[in-house]
Write a protein that holds these residues in place. Structure first.
Motif, PDB file in Angstrom:
ATOM      1  N   VAL A  46      76.855   3.595 -50.488  1.00 51.01           N
ATOM      2  CA  VAL A  46      78.310   3.644 -50.683  1.00 51.01           C
ATOM      3  C   VAL A  46      78.660   3.057 -52.048  1.00 51.01           C
ATOM      4  CG1 VAL A  46      80.491   2.599 -49.909  1.00 51.01           C
ATOM      5  CG2 VAL A  46      79.002   3.776 -48.270  1.00 51.01           C
ATOM      6  N   LEU A  47      78.088   1.909 -52.386  1.00 51.92           N
ATOM      7  CA  LEU A  47      78.334   1.309 -53.694  1.00 51.92           C
ATOM      8  C   LEU A  47      77.858   2.235 -54.811  1.00 51.92           C
ATOM      9  CD1 LEU A  47      77.308  -2.411 -52.993  1.00 51.92           C
ATOM     10  CD2 LEU A  47      79.626  -1.465 -53.119  1.00 51.92           C
ATOM     11  N   ALA A  48      76.687   2.837 -54.641  1.00 44.47           N
ATOM     12  CA  ALA A  48      76.150   3.744 -55.660  1.00 44.47           C
ATOM     13  C   ALA A  48      77.048   4.967 -55.833  1.00 44.47           C
ATOM     14  CB  ALA A  48      74.724   4.157 -55.298  1.00 44.47           C
ATOM     15  N   LEU A  96      84.450   9.918 -49.608  1.00 44.43           N
ATOM     16  CA  LEU A  96      83.313   8.990 -49.579  1.00 44.43           C
ATOM     17  C   LEU A  96      82.559   9.109 -48.259  1.00 44.43           C
ATOM     18  CD1 LEU A  96      81.707   6.765 -50.998  1.00 44.43           C
ATOM     19  CD2 LEU A  96      83.389   5.111 -50.127  1.00 44.43           C
ATOM     20  N   ALA A  97      83.284   9.338 -47.176  1.00 43.49           N
ATOM     21  CA  ALA A  97      82.638   9.511 -45.872  1.00 43.49           C
ATOM     22  C   ALA A  97      81.699  10.716 -45.888  1.00 43.49           C
ATOM     23  CB  ALA A  97      83.689   9.671 -44.771  1.00 43.49           C
ATOM     24  N   SER A 107      85.084   3.039 -42.637  1.00 42.81           N
ATOM     25  CA  SER A 107      86.178   2.077 -42.769  1.00 42.81           C
ATOM     26  C   SER A 107      85.705   0.667 -42.422  1.00 42.81           C
ATOM     27  CB  SER A 107      87.350   2.491 -41.872  1.00 42.81           C
ATOM     28  OG  SER A 107      88.437   1.633 -42.063  1.00 42.81           O
ATOM     29  N   HIS A 108      84.932   0.526 -41.367  1.00 39.43           N
ATOM     30  CA  HIS A 108      84.370  -0.787 -41.001  1.00 39.43           C
ATOM     31  C   HIS A 108      83.414  -1.291 -42.083  1.00 39.43           C
ATOM     32  CE1 HIS A 108      86.122  -1.078 -37.043  1.00 39.43           C
ATOM     33  NE2 HIS A 108      85.694   0.143 -36.740  1.00 39.43           N
ATOM     34  N   LEU A 109      82.578  -0.393 -42.588  1.00 38.16           N
ATOM     35  CA  LEU A 109      81.622  -0.757 -43.633  1.00 38.16           C
ATOM     36  C   LEU A 109      82.366  -1.222 -44.886  1.00 38.16           C
ATOM     37  CD1 LEU A 109      78.433   1.119 -44.570  1.00 38.16           C
ATOM     38  CD2 LEU A 109      80.055   0.559 -46.345  1.00 38.16           C
ATOM     39  N   VAL A 110      83.380  -0.472 -45.304  1.00 34.57           N
ATOM     40  CA  VAL A 110      84.156  -0.851 -46.490  1.00 34.57           C
ATOM     41  C   VAL A 110      84.869  -2.174 -46.242  1.00 34.57           C
ATOM     42  CG1 VAL A 110      86.126  -0.193 -47.953  1.00 34.57           C
ATOM     43  CG2 VAL A 110      84.327   1.476 -47.447  1.00 34.57           C
ATOM     44  N   GLY A 111      85.313  -2.398 -45.025  1.00 32.46           N
ATOM     45  CA  GLY A 111      85.924  -3.683 -44.691  1.00 32.46           C
ATOM     46  C   GLY A 111      84.962  -4.838 -44.924  1.00 32.46           C
ATOM     47  N   ARG A 112      83.698  -4.650 -44.537  1.00 28.55           N
ATOM     48  CA  ARG A 112      82.688  -5.688 -44.776  1.00 28.55           C
ATOM     49  C   ARG A 112      82.456  -5.893 -46.276  1.00 28.55           C
ATOM     50  NH1 ARG A 112      80.034  -2.800 -40.698  1.00 28.55           N
ATOM     51  NH2 ARG A 112      78.436  -2.052 -42.166  1.00 28.55           N
ATOM     52  N   LYS A 131      85.300  -7.913 -47.783  1.00 28.26           N
ATOM     53  CA  LYS A 131      85.187  -9.354 -47.537  1.00 28.26           C
ATOM     54  C   LYS A 131      84.263 -10.022 -48.542  1.00 28.26           C
ATOM     55  CE  LYS A 131      86.258  -9.163 -42.647  1.00 28.26           C
ATOM     56  NZ  LYS A 131      85.754  -9.165 -41.283  1.00 28.26           N
ATOM     57  N   ARG A 132      83.339  -9.250 -49.094  1.00 31.99           N
ATOM     58  CA  ARG A 132      82.413  -9.775 -50.100  1.00 31.99           C
ATOM     59  C   ARG A 132      82.931  -9.525 -51.528  1.00 31.99           C
ATOM     60  NH1 ARG A 132      76.741  -7.354 -48.124  1.00 31.99           N
ATOM     61  NH2 ARG A 132      75.969  -8.534 -49.922  1.00 31.99           N
ATOM     62  N   ALA A 133      84.141  -8.972 -51.633  1.00 35.38           N
ATOM     63  CA  ALA A 133      84.801  -8.667 -52.912  1.00 35.38           C
ATOM     64  C   ALA A 133      84.043  -7.619 -53.729  1.00 35.38           C
ATOM     65  CB  ALA A 133      85.028  -9.930 -53.733  1.00 35.38           C
ATOM     66  N   LEU A 134      83.277  -6.757 -53.055  1.00 34.41           N
ATOM     67  CA  LEU A 134      82.523  -5.714 -53.743  1.00 34.41           C
ATOM     68  C   LEU A 134      83.334  -4.429 -53.877  1.00 34.41           C
ATOM     69  CD1 LEU A 134      79.040  -6.239 -52.024  1.00 34.41           C
ATOM     70  CD2 LEU A 134      79.902  -7.265 -54.144  1.00 34.41           C
ATOM     71  N   VAL A 135      84.273  -4.235 -52.966  1.00 32.98           N
ATOM     72  CA  VAL A 135      85.106  -3.031 -52.911  1.00 32.98           C
ATOM     73  C   VAL A 135      86.516  -3.464 -52.527  1.00 32.98           C
ATOM     74  CG1 VAL A 135      85.453  -0.861 -51.614  1.00 32.98           C
ATOM     75  CG2 VAL A 135      83.146  -1.577 -52.210  1.00 32.98           C
ATOM     76  N   ARG A 136      87.493  -2.666 -52.951  1.00 35.66           N
ATOM     77  CA  ARG A 136      88.855  -2.861 -52.456  1.00 35.66           C
ATOM     78  C   ARG A 136      89.423  -1.489 -52.100  1.00 35.66           C
ATOM     79  NH1 ARG A 136      89.820  -3.050 -58.010  1.00 35.66           N
ATOM     80  NH2 ARG A 136      91.593  -1.800 -58.665  1.00 35.66           N
ATOM     81  N   ARG A 137      90.482  -1.502 -51.298  1.00 32.36           N
ATOM     82  CA  ARG A 137      91.147  -0.257 -50.912  1.00 32.36           C
ATOM     83  C   ARG A 137      92.578  -0.278 -51.417  1.00 32.36           C
ATOM     84  NH1 ARG A 137      89.076   0.335 -44.671  1.00 32.36           N
ATOM     85  NH2 ARG A 137      88.805  -1.892 -44.843  1.00 32.36           N
TER      86      ARG A 137
END
Length: 173
Positions: A54-56, A71-72, A83-88, A91-97
């Motif tokens: 997902v990050l890649a 993205l899905a 959505s759950h994965l992006v939420g995680r 929380k680590r500040a790697l992604v935002r919505r």
């Protein structure tokens, strides 16, 4: 199961012994390779296989952003799971919505600078493991053949529209 019938027998076309062995070997590869790659990612970067991808995928997008529904499709994940994965990852500040600026009915996932830096740090170890387990195990000709095989099978799976809806948007599941 490998059962043969005469040419006039209706019913399934059973796999030959060689076809069955090839199929089973391929399925075993599909099961074990992601697990082996995930093990390295977890140990070195505390990322799951799908989180890394997902990050890649986000890093490859213009502006490092894409609609969650698109993205899905890229991640081959149900939208709710993504959505759950992006939420995680949030929380680590790697992604935002954020709402899509062109159509507020959609949400975009955006790779943060922190996420991009984290991915850049994780990538060499992951690529090294991919090279070790996969790329270096094959000759250049075998890699080319595998690429053509993958394209051929994916075309059958995705159909003539290439996995896109009639209006050109990626299909969601």
């Amino acid at each position: 199961m490998s059962v043969s019938g005469g040419p006039n027998v209706s019913g399934p076309r059973w796999l030959s012994t060689e076809e069955l062995a090839t199929w089973r070997g391929f399925v075993k590869l599909l099961q074990r390779l992601p697990a082996a790659l995930e093990s390295q990612l977890q140990q070195d970067s505390k990322l799951s296989f799908i989180e890394y991808h997902v990050l890649a995928h986000l890093s490859d997008q213009p502006g490092r952003r894409i609609r969650m529904s698109e993205l899905a499709v890229l991640a081959n994940a149900e939208l709710s799971r993504l959505s759950h994965l992006v939420g995680r990852l949030e929380k680590r500040a790697l992604v935002r919505r954020e709402p899509d600026p062109h159509n507020g009915r959609y949400t975009q996932a955006i790779l943060t600078e922190t996420g991009f830096a984290y991915l850049a740090e994780a990538a060499p170890g992951h690529v090294g493991r991919v090279r070790d387990l996969f790329v270096d195990a094959l000759t250049p000709d075998e890699l080319g053949t595998l690429h053509r095989i993958a394209d051929k099978v994916l075309t059958r799976i995705e159909g003539p529209s290439g996995g896109r809806a009639d209006d050109g948007r990626p299909r969601t599941r």
